[in-house]
Design an enzyme around this catalytic site. Structure first.
Site, short mmCIF file in Angstrom:
data_model
loop_
_atom_site.label_atom_id
_atom_site.label_comp_id
_atom_site.label_asym_id
_atom_site.label_seq_id
_atom_site.Cartn_x
_atom_site.Cartn_y
_atom_site.Cartn_z
N TRP A 19 34.90 32.18 33.46
CA TRP A 19 34.21 32.89 34.54
C TRP A 19 33.26 33.92 33.93
O TRP A 19 33.67 34.65 33.03
CB TRP A 19 35.25 33.58 35.45
CG TRP A 19 34.65 34.14 36.69
CD1 TRP A 19 34.24 35.43 36.89
CD2 TRP A 19 34.35 33.43 37.89
NE1 TRP A 19 33.73 35.56 38.15
CE2 TRP A 19 33.77 34.35 38.79
CE3 TRP A 19 34.51 32.10 38.30
CZ2 TRP A 19 33.35 34.00 40.08
CZ3 TRP A 19 34.10 31.75 39.57
CH2 TRP A 19 33.53 32.69 40.44
N HIS A 49 43.03 34.16 33.26
CA HIS A 49 42.43 33.22 34.21
C HIS A 49 41.52 32.21 33.50
O HIS A 49 40.44 31.86 33.97
CB HIS A 49 41.66 33.99 35.30
CG HIS A 49 42.55 34.90 36.10
ND1 HIS A 49 42.99 34.59 37.36
CD2 HIS A 49 43.12 36.09 35.78
CE1 HIS A 49 43.79 35.56 37.80
NE2 HIS A 49 43.87 36.49 36.85
N HIS A 53 44.81 27.51 35.52
CA HIS A 53 45.65 28.71 35.60
C HIS A 53 46.05 28.98 37.04
O HIS A 53 45.52 28.39 37.97
CB HIS A 53 44.89 29.92 35.03
CG HIS A 53 43.75 30.36 35.91
ND1 HIS A 53 42.51 29.76 35.89
CD2 HIS A 53 43.68 31.31 36.88
CE1 HIS A 53 41.72 30.34 36.77
NE2 HIS A 53 42.40 31.26 37.40
N ASP A 55 46.71 32.05 40.08
CA ASP A 55 46.47 33.42 40.51
C ASP A 55 47.75 33.90 41.17
O ASP A 55 48.27 33.24 42.08
CB ASP A 55 45.37 33.47 41.58
CG ASP A 55 43.98 33.32 40.99
OD1 ASP A 55 43.85 33.15 39.76
OD2 ASP A 55 43.02 33.39 41.79
N HIS A 59 46.41 39.60 41.78
CA HIS A 59 45.00 39.46 41.38
C HIS A 59 44.06 40.22 42.34
O HIS A 59 43.10 40.85 41.90
CB HIS A 59 44.65 37.96 41.36
CG HIS A 59 43.35 37.62 40.71
ND1 HIS A 59 42.77 38.37 39.71
CD2 HIS A 59 42.51 36.57 40.91
CE1 HIS A 59 41.63 37.80 39.33
NE2 HIS A 59 41.45 36.73 40.05
N HIS A 163 39.83 35.04 48.16
CA HIS A 163 41.01 35.45 47.41
C HIS A 163 41.88 36.41 48.23
O HIS A 163 43.11 36.27 48.27
CB HIS A 163 40.61 36.14 46.10
CG HIS A 163 40.33 35.21 44.97
ND1 HIS A 163 39.09 34.71 44.70
CD2 HIS A 163 41.15 34.66 44.03
CE1 HIS A 163 39.14 33.92 43.63
NE2 HIS A 163 40.38 33.86 43.21
N GLU A 175 44.06 27.18 39.99
CA GLU A 175 42.61 26.99 39.79
C GLU A 175 42.37 26.25 38.48
O GLU A 175 43.20 26.28 37.57
CB GLU A 175 41.90 28.36 39.77
CG GLU A 175 42.01 29.08 41.10
CD GLU A 175 41.50 30.52 41.06
OE1 GLU A 175 40.98 30.99 42.07
OE2 GLU A 175 41.65 31.18 40.01
ZN LIG Z 1 42.15 33.00 38.78
#
Ligand SMILES: [Zn+2]
Length: 209
Positions: A19, A49, A53, A55, A59, A163, A175
């Site tokens: 990311w 992440h 992975h 969450d 998070h 989220h 994810e």
């Molecule tokens: Zn994540």
């Protein structure tokens, strides 16, 4: 005879896509038999992440549950893989056609599996879940949601809202799956994230059959 397990996790490797703005994934052999050492030893540093992975609620929810508190129910058992041909975001209309049942574990296969993971850079146009569709999933009472790129919410879209809605409702989120080899249908799911104490996420290995 049971069908073989299929690995739907992506390989973690040095310098892999992550990311934008998150820490780089560094995987380096720091002790090497090639250099005369008695063993090989790898050093690893990355965001929680990275790659495939999970969450944890923590998070996006200040006092939400952390990875080591996760019950095993959301990540082991029957799941359903849905294939969607969305070009941009998954909408409520897309989801209404699927007849999602309460307590289900659902994984969404989109063009991300073949397109985004094949790219050499982060794909900002990956298919994500629109905030109102996230709310629809909460209303359906799903337990677990898996997606096939690095976030449930979009890049520069409604990443925060999606989220907040899903993690706020206690949905466990997977994810970074790669579902390219998986046909839609029912599967057994095993997804085991690292037991990182106090963490808002953790890398995981995910298999289906
Ligand atoms: Zn994540």
């Amino acid at each position: 005879m049971k069908r073989p397990w299929k690995d739907v996790s992506v390989a973690l490797r040095d310098g892999m896509i992550h990311w934008p703005g998150d820490p780089e994934c560094h995987i380096k052999r720091v002790v090497s038999m090639d250099d005369g050492a008695v063993c090989n030893l790898t050093h690893l540093s990355m965001s929680a992440h990275t790659g495939t992975h999970m969450d944890a609620p923590r998070h996006f929810i200040a006092d939400g549950m952390t990875m080591e508190q996760m019950p095993l129910e959301p990540v082991i058992g029957r799941c359903r893989v849905f294939e969607l041909d969305c070009e941009d975001q998954i909408t409520v209309d897309d989801l209404k056609k699927l007849k999602i049942a309460p307590r289900q574990r659902v994984l969404f296969k989109t063009r991300n599996s073949t397109r985004s993971w094949a790219m050499n850079e982060f794909d900002k146009d990956f298919v994500s879940i629109r905030a109102d569709a996230a709310q629809y999933l909460v209303d359906q009472g799903v337990v677990t949601v898996g997606v096939d790129y690095l976030s449930i919410g979009g890049f520069n879209k409604d990443g925060v809202e999606t989220h907040q809605i899903m993690l706020g409702a206690g949905i466990w989120v997977i994810e970074g799956l790669n579902l390219a080899e998986i046909k839609p249908g029912y599967y057994e799911l095993i997804c085991l994230p690292l037991k990182l104490e106090g963490a808002d996420g953790a890398p995981c290995r995910v298999v289906l059959r």
